[in-house]
Every structure is written in structure tokens, then in C-alpha cells.
Design a protein around this motif. Structure first.
Motif, PDB file in Angstrom:
ATOM      1  N   LEU A  88     -20.243   7.870  90.538  1.00 49.01           N
ATOM      2  CA  LEU A  88     -19.706   7.023  89.479  1.00 49.01           C
ATOM      3  C   LEU A  88     -20.737   5.993  89.027  1.00 49.01           C
ATOM      4  O   LEU A  88     -20.892   5.734  87.824  1.00 49.01           O
ATOM      5  CB  LEU A  88     -18.442   6.313  89.971  1.00 49.01           C
ATOM      6  N   GLY A  89     -21.468   5.424  89.980  1.00 48.61           N
ATOM      7  CA  GLY A  89     -22.502   4.456  89.647  1.00 48.61           C
ATOM      8  C   GLY A  89     -23.602   5.084  88.804  1.00 48.61           C
ATOM      9  O   GLY A  89     -24.044   4.496  87.807  1.00 48.61           O
ATOM     10  N   ALA A  90     -24.022   6.282  89.197  1.00 47.36           N
ATOM     11  CA  ALA A  90     -25.060   6.974  88.434  1.00 47.36           C
ATOM     12  C   ALA A  90     -24.573   7.275  87.014  1.00 47.36           C
ATOM     13  O   ALA A  90     -25.320   7.124  86.039  1.00 47.36           O
ATOM     14  CB  ALA A  90     -25.454   8.266  89.143  1.00 47.36           C
ATOM     15  N   TYR A  91     -23.321   7.675  86.910  1.00 44.42           N
ATOM     16  CA  TYR A  91     -22.741   7.971  85.591  1.00 44.42           C
ATOM     17  C   TYR A  91     -22.737   6.726  84.706  1.00 44.42           C
ATOM     18  O   TYR A  91     -23.104   6.790  83.518  1.00 44.42           O
ATOM     19  CB  TYR A  91     -21.317   8.494  85.784  1.00 44.42           C
ATOM     20  N   MET A  92     -22.343   5.581  85.267  1.00 43.73           N
ATOM     21  CA  MET A  92     -22.293   4.353  84.473  1.00 43.73           C
ATOM     22  C   MET A  92     -23.687   3.886  84.065  1.00 43.73           C
ATOM     23  O   MET A  92     -23.886   3.412  82.945  1.00 43.73           O
ATOM     24  CB  MET A  92     -21.552   3.254  85.259  1.00 43.73           C
ATOM     25  N   VAL A  93     -24.647   4.013  84.962  1.00 50.70           N
ATOM     26  CA  VAL A  93     -26.019   3.617  84.629  1.00 50.70           C
ATOM     27  C   VAL A  93     -26.572   4.492  83.508  1.00 50.70           C
ATOM     28  O   VAL A  93     -27.216   3.998  82.569  1.00 50.70           O
ATOM     29  CB  VAL A  93     -26.923   3.689  85.876  1.00 50.70           C
ATOM     30  N   VAL A  94     -26.312   5.799  83.586  1.00 53.21           N
ATOM     31  CA  VAL A  94     -26.768   6.714  82.533  1.00 53.21           C
ATOM     32  C   VAL A  94     -26.093   6.368  81.208  1.00 53.21           C
ATOM     33  O   VAL A  94     -26.730   6.337  80.145  1.00 53.21           O
ATOM     34  CB  VAL A  94     -26.484   8.177  82.928  1.00 53.21           C
ATOM     35  N   ARG A  95     -24.783   6.097  81.258  1.00 53.55           N
ATOM     36  CA  ARG A  95     -24.068   5.718  80.036  1.00 53.55           C
ATOM     37  C   ARG A  95     -24.656   4.444  79.432  1.00 53.55           C
ATOM     38  O   ARG A  95     -24.832   4.334  78.212  1.00 53.55           O
ATOM     39  CB  ARG A  95     -22.582   5.494  80.351  1.00 53.55           C
ATOM     40  N   ALA A  96     -24.946   3.469  80.290  1.00 57.26           N
ATOM     41  CA  ALA A  96     -25.518   2.212  79.805  1.00 57.26           C
ATOM     42  C   ALA A  96     -26.888   2.449  79.177  1.00 57.26           C
ATOM     43  O   ALA A  96     -27.225   1.862  78.152  1.00 57.26           O
ATOM     44  CB  ALA A  96     -25.618   1.208  80.958  1.00 57.26           C
TER      45      ALA A  96
END
Length: 230
Positions: A88-96
Motif C-alpha cells: 500500500l505504501g509503494a502504491y501511494m508513493v507511486v501515485r504521488a
């Protein structure tokens, strides 16, 4: 017990509710905004404690019984939680990185105009739903519920998690109160703009750190339990 208290407090602080944080400036900008923000936070706190007690005294006891046959279950749940939080953290960082912005859904923002009793209920209902799907919450409650602690200790730990999980939202309210009246609107607007711009990134970074920490702390326990099984 002190170690467990620190672990639970750390998990609570890591359970960043970006939507709940976004709600704070909106509530504070309303008439009687401070009172309304506190009403919403009170509903959230009550729901977190109630859901925590349900998990620790219900699900926790079931897990304890299962661990007699499956000693790998608790560390397995925690490792799985670490993997999910890391992803989830990786997904949010990529989205950001791709320009995603943090904002609360309009359908939820509209609920912030409810009368205070319903606002309390909305805060409670929102947190109750979030708790069911919040991996950090589940990991923390399983950790508490499987220790075989006295009820008073369980209540204290659940309350610790609830307070720390709402600490950032409470900090926004404290900052609002501490800001001179003539600058409050400017400060809250600046905070909202920063949160919209950078909230997803920082929530993702926190999730990455937490995921790595969970895997580092519980991975060896899972390997040991699996090795002992064989």
C-alpha cells in the motif's frame, strides 16, 4: 507490558487517516468549528475503542485458541499485514509521483454539515468501517488480544492505540487553538494546500517504513514457528 505499550502506540501513530486529517480544517472553518471538530473526534475515539474491544476480546480469543494448533498464525498475520502495508505504501508513493492529490470525497465532506449528534455518529461510523479494513488496526488488536492480559490492561492498550491513532487530527485542532484568531484561516488554508499536495506521499512513506518494520520484527518469529512445526 511497557514494550507492548510502545508497540501499540507506534502502530497507532502509523495508522495515518489522511481523510480524517483533511476533515479537521473543514470542520474548524464552520460556525462553532472547534466544538464540531471535537464532537467528530469524540465519535471517532468511541468507535475506535469499541471496535478495539470487539477485536481483542472476540477475534483475539479465537486466534489464541487456533494458535495452540497453529503457532505460526499470529506471526503469519503480522507478516501478512507487513506485506500489505508495504504494498500500500509503494502504491501511494507511486501515485504521488504521478501527481495524485489528497482530497476527501465530496459525499463524505457533505456529511460534515450534519447536526452535532449526527456528526458524532458519522465520525463513529466512518472509523468503524475503516477499522474493519485497516491492516494496522487488525495487527495491533491481534497483538493485544493474544497476550492473555487482564481486562484493565486490554482497555488501557486499546485506549492507547485509539488516542495515538487520532493524535495528528488532535494536533491540527491544538494548532488551530494556538494560532492567533486573525491568522487561523490563513494557517488552515496553507495546511490544507500542503496536505492536498503532499499528504499521499507522506502517508505512503510512513506505510513503507511501517511495513519494513513489521516484516523485520515479525519475520523471524514466523520462520521460527514454521521451523519448529517441522
Amino acid at each position: 507490558m511497557i514494550g507492548l505499550l510502545g508497540e501499540v502506540a507506534g502502530l497507532g501513530l502509523a495508522a495515518v487517516d489522511v481523510v480524517g486529517i483533511v476533515f479537521m480544517p473543514i470542520l474548524l472553518a464552520q460556525p462553532r468549528g472547534l466544538r464540531r471538530a471535537l464532537v467528530f473526534l469524540a465519535g471517532s475515539l468511541v468507535a475506535l475503542v469499541a471496535m478495539g474491544m470487539v477485536f481483542t476480546t472476540g477475534v483475539g480469543k479465537v486466534v489464541v485458541r487456533l494458535t495452540h494448533r497453529m503457532p505460526w498464525l499470529v506471526p503469519g498475520i503480522e507478516v501478512a499485514g507487513g506485506v500489505i502495508v508495504l504494498a500500500l505504501g509503494a502504491y501511494m508513493v507511486v501515485r504521488a509521483a504521478r501527481g495524485a492529490r489528497t482530497h476527501a470525497p465530496d459525499s463524505l465532506v457533505q456529511r460534515l454539515a450534519l447536526p452535532e449528534p449526527l456528526l458524532f455518529a458519522f465520525g463513529a461510523a466512518l472509523v468503524a468501517v475503516q477499522s474493519v479494513i485497516d491492516v494496522v488496526f487488525v495487527v495491533a488488536m491481534v497483538e493485544i488480544g493474544t497476550k492473555g492480559l487482564a481486562l484493565v490492561s486490554v482497555i488501557g492498550l486499546v485506549l492507547t492505540y485509539a488516542v495515538t491513532a487520532l493524535a495528528i487530527q488532535a494536533a491540527v485542532v491544538v494548532a488551530y487553538v494556538a494560532t492567533p484568531v486573525e491568522r487561523r484561516t490563513q494557517v488552515m488554508d496553507a495546511f490544507t494546500a500542503w496536505l492536498t499536495r503532499s499528504g499521499e506521499l507522506w502517508a505512503g512513506i510512513i506505510a513503507l517504513v511501517l511495513g519494513v518494520a513489521l516484516l523485520g520484527l515479525t519475520g523471524p518469529d514466523l520462520l521460527a514457528a514454521l521451523h519448529h512445526r517441522h
